[in-house]
Design an enzyme around this catalytic site. Structure first.
Site, short mmCIF file in Angstrom:
data_model
loop_
_atom_site.label_atom_id
_atom_site.label_comp_id
_atom_site.label_asym_id
_atom_site.label_seq_id
_atom_site.Cartn_x
_atom_site.Cartn_y
_atom_site.Cartn_z
N TYR A 1 63.23 25.72 43.53
CA TYR A 1 62.24 24.81 42.94
C TYR A 1 61.23 24.31 43.97
O TYR A 1 60.14 23.89 43.63
CB TYR A 1 62.94 23.60 42.32
CG TYR A 1 63.76 23.93 41.10
CD1 TYR A 1 65.11 24.17 41.22
CD2 TYR A 1 63.18 24.00 39.85
CE1 TYR A 1 65.88 24.50 40.12
CE2 TYR A 1 63.93 24.33 38.72
CZ TYR A 1 65.29 24.57 38.87
OH TYR A 1 66.04 24.89 37.77
N LYS B 1 61.84 10.32 53.95
CA LYS B 1 62.25 11.08 52.76
C LYS B 1 63.55 10.55 52.17
O LYS B 1 63.64 10.30 50.97
CB LYS B 1 62.40 12.56 53.14
CG LYS B 1 62.96 13.42 52.03
CD LYS B 1 62.05 13.46 50.82
CE LYS B 1 62.74 14.06 49.62
NZ LYS B 1 61.87 14.24 48.46
N CYS C 1 68.68 15.50 44.36
CA CYS C 1 68.05 14.62 45.34
C CYS C 1 68.64 13.22 45.35
O CYS C 1 69.33 12.84 46.28
CB CYS C 1 66.55 14.58 45.07
SG CYS C 1 65.90 16.23 44.79
N1 SAJ Z 1 66.06 8.60 36.06
C1 SAJ Z 1 66.43 7.45 35.35
N2 SAJ Z 1 65.49 6.47 35.21
C2 SAJ Z 1 64.22 6.58 35.74
C3 SAJ Z 1 63.88 7.76 36.49
C4 SAJ Z 1 64.82 8.76 36.61
O1 SAJ Z 1 67.55 7.31 34.86
O2 SAJ Z 1 63.42 5.67 35.53
C5 SAJ Z 1 67.05 9.68 36.22
C6 SAJ Z 1 66.57 11.01 35.63
O3 SAJ Z 1 66.95 11.11 34.28
C7 SAJ Z 1 67.29 12.02 36.50
C8 SAJ Z 1 67.38 11.34 37.84
O4 SAJ Z 1 67.19 9.93 37.60
O5 SAJ Z 1 68.59 12.27 36.01
C9 SAJ Z 1 66.35 11.79 38.86
O6 SAJ Z 1 65.12 11.76 38.26
P1 SAJ Z 1 63.73 11.76 39.11
O7 SAJ Z 1 62.66 11.45 38.17
O8 SAJ Z 1 63.86 10.93 40.30
O9 SAJ Z 1 63.60 13.30 39.49
P2 SAJ Z 1 63.89 14.09 40.86
O10 SAJ Z 1 65.22 13.74 41.37
O11 SAJ Z 1 63.60 15.51 40.58
O12 SAJ Z 1 62.73 13.56 41.81
C10 SAJ Z 1 62.94 12.73 42.91
C11 SAJ Z 1 61.55 12.15 43.26
N3 SAJ Z 1 61.69 11.16 44.26
C12 SAJ Z 1 60.93 10.03 44.21
O13 SAJ Z 1 60.12 9.83 43.35
C13 SAJ Z 1 61.14 9.05 45.32
C14 SAJ Z 1 60.63 13.28 43.74
O14 SAJ Z 1 59.42 12.74 44.21
C15 SAJ Z 1 61.31 14.03 44.89
O15 SAJ Z 1 60.52 15.07 45.35
C16 SAJ Z 1 62.63 14.56 44.40
O16 SAJ Z 1 63.46 13.49 44.00
C17 SAJ Z 1 63.28 15.35 45.55
O17 SAJ Z 1 63.23 16.60 45.46
O18 SAJ Z 1 63.67 14.74 46.51
#
Ligand code: SAJ
Length: 477
Positions: free
Chosen positions: A25, A232, A290
């Site tokens: 990804y 990060k 992440c």
């Molecule tokens: N989630 C919630 N409530 C929210 C947001 C997300 O329950 O308000 C849950 C989602 O359903 C999911 C998990 O958290 O299961 C993660 O969701 P996410 O939107 O954080 O998605 P990731 O993990 O793909 O993205 C994060 C992001 N990090 C930040 O915004 C600080 C992204 O910018 C990073 O690039 C990514 O981690 C990564 O690859 O590190």
């Protein structure tokens, strides 16, 4: 700035040929954007010809994307750069020797989160493959999220050992962490600012040269390699903390009989100077590769790098690890809501059929890494329930039958449990769902706030929702 590295780089000239190790990804969209940049002549994507991922090599060289789910612009870009001969995928790592820069986007999971033991086996393999083919003047960049201290420590050591060259003297080394989210991979790389942390100034400058051509709105933010690693891991840890804060509030609202979304709107309304509100959304849990692990990279970093220097209240748990525990509790809470809902319908978990809607960790994606749905699934089966799983995007998952026929999954269900916010579930028709369930009071548990409680309650459902204390004990009609 060491004379020799600067002269090595000057002699080599501008970056023209690039390698991206790890076609996932993170690596795939990055490779395509490098290949699409007129400044660069050729990009190689390096992928091990393994049983699980080797198929990606042929797919990519046919101009197809191995990533399912909605990824705007990615399929077209892959077709375009492959047709132009600017991108090629291979498992022949010896090609690295002819390149100017190599990035590594390899998974860095944890073997044991409790003991803070990461599993760097794949990363080490990748670093060895690069090190064996490293040449003077080349740039190596870690894009994977790693424990602070890894770039100047483990990575430098392996690269130097394998190549016989010296980082900061013969080759440049930096950490430029990825910041992508599935569903907007290209956009995130182009528009987010890029943290670039070299082990020295020459490395930071060379890595800036690599990323600047693919940034549209984003700017390069230079810092040291270790500061980049902490940036990060901290930004993901903070996001997880913010989610834990609203999840805990949701649990409180359920107990107090109020609607967390009213409270969220209220709290969010206090705006103005010096007041930043970053309220996120409660839900059925936090998944993905992440947020579920980067807290532990940060915790390990302070243990290793900050050994004996951390001044912290004695015996107090880490706020960040506590947040992890709260978010890891949400699937169990979903099971408690399901159990309570079934009891209101005069049933037990044992013997009940549960229709799980959504396996992916995030909406409208096939990404099923560390999904919160998994622990719910396992505990529901342990409790004697039969569980059918539907997901429109996820193709398969070890040990679970993922169905794509929603009607089949809903048929004879005693409870319908929404775990992922896929758009398809926002249009569930209560009458049609009830007909398929074929019971007088089907239970519906909304873990992603995708349905309107009143519509389902009016149609005889027993409703339960995360944070919906105002509805969770509604009269059953
Ligand atoms: N989630 C919630 N409530 C929210 C947001 C997300 O329950 O308000 C849950 C989602 O359903 C999911 C998990 O958290 O299961 C993660 O969701 P996410 O939107 O954080 O998605 P990731 O993990 O793909 O993205 C994060 C992001 N990090 C930040 O915004 C600080 C992204 O910018 C990073 O690039 C990514 O981690 C990564 O690859 O590190």
């Amino acid at each position: 700035m060491s004379r020799s590295l600067a002269s090595e780089i000057a002699e080599r000239g501008a970056i023209k040929k690039i390698g991206v190790v790890g076609m996932g990804y993170v690596g795939i969209p990055a490779a395509m954007l490098f290949a699409n940049a007129p400044q660069f002549d050729k990009v190689y994507g390096f992928q091990r010809a393994s049983k699980t991922s080797g198929y990606k090599i042929a797919m990519l060289n046919r101009g197809e994307s191995p990533l399912k789910g909605e990824e705007p612009g990615l399929e077209d870009l892959i077709r375009q750069v492959v047709a132009a001969g600017k991108f090629e995928c291979t498992s022949d790592f010896s090609k690295i020797a002819g390149l100017d820069a190599v990035t590594l986007s390899i998974q860095t999971p944890f073997l044991n989160k409790k003991d803070l033991l990461p599993d760097f086996s794949a990363l080490k393999d990748g670093l060895k493959n690069v090190g064996r083919n490293l040449r003077p003047g080349m740039l190596v960049v870690l894009e994977s999220t790693v424990t602070p201290g890894t770039t100047t420590g483990l990575a430098r050591e392996i690269l130097e050992q394998e190549s016989g060259l010296k980082a900061g003297v013969d080759f440049a080394l930096a950490h430029a962490p990825e910041r992508v989210m599935v569903g907007r991979l290209l956009k995130n790389i182009r528009e987010h600012d890029r943290i670039v942390g070299g082990i020295d100034e020459a490395s930071t400058a060379r890595a800036t040269e690599l990323y600047s051509p693919i940034l549209t709105k984003g700017r390069v933010i230079p810092m040291t390699a270790t500061a980049a690693e902490v940036t990060k891991t901290a930004e993901n840890t903070f996001r997880d903390l913010q989610i834990a804060a609203i999840n805990e509030l949701a649990l409180y609202c359920e107990a107090m009989g109020i609607n967390v979304y009213d409270v969220r709107t209220g709290v969010d309304s206090l705006k103005g100077e010096g007041i930043t509100r970053a309220l996120l959304w409660p839900g059925a849990g936090v998944g993905g590769h992440c947020l579920t692990k980067d807290t532990f990279h940060l915790e390990r970093g302070v243990q290793v790098l900050g050994k004996g220097l951390l001044d912290y209240p004695a015996g107090e748990p880490s706020l960040y690890v506590l947040a992890r525990h709260i978010n890891d509790f949400m699937p169990a809470h979903m099971l408690n809501l399901t159990k309570q809902g079934l009891e209101r319908a005069g049933k037990q978990l044992r013997g009940a059929k549960i229709a799980m809607l959504g396996w992916a960790f995030i909406a409208n994606s096939d990404d099923a890494r560390d999904p919160p749905s998994e622990s719910f699934f396992e505990h529901a089966i342990e409790a004697g329930a039969k569980v059918a799983v539907h997901d429109p995007w996820v193709q398969s998952y070890p040990g679970v039958t993922i169905e794509h026929d929603l009607e089949n999954v809903l048929t004879h269900a005693d409870a319908v449990v929404v775990f992922t916010g896929h758009s398809q579930y926002r249009n569930l028709d209560p009458l049609a769902v009830r007909k398929l369930c074929g019971v007088s009071h089907p239970v519906i548990v909304d873990g992603r706030n995708v349905i309107d409680p009143d519509t389902f309650i009016r149609n005889g459902f027993v409703y339960k929702g995360i944070g919906r204390g105002d509805k969770n004990n509604h009269p059953v009609l």
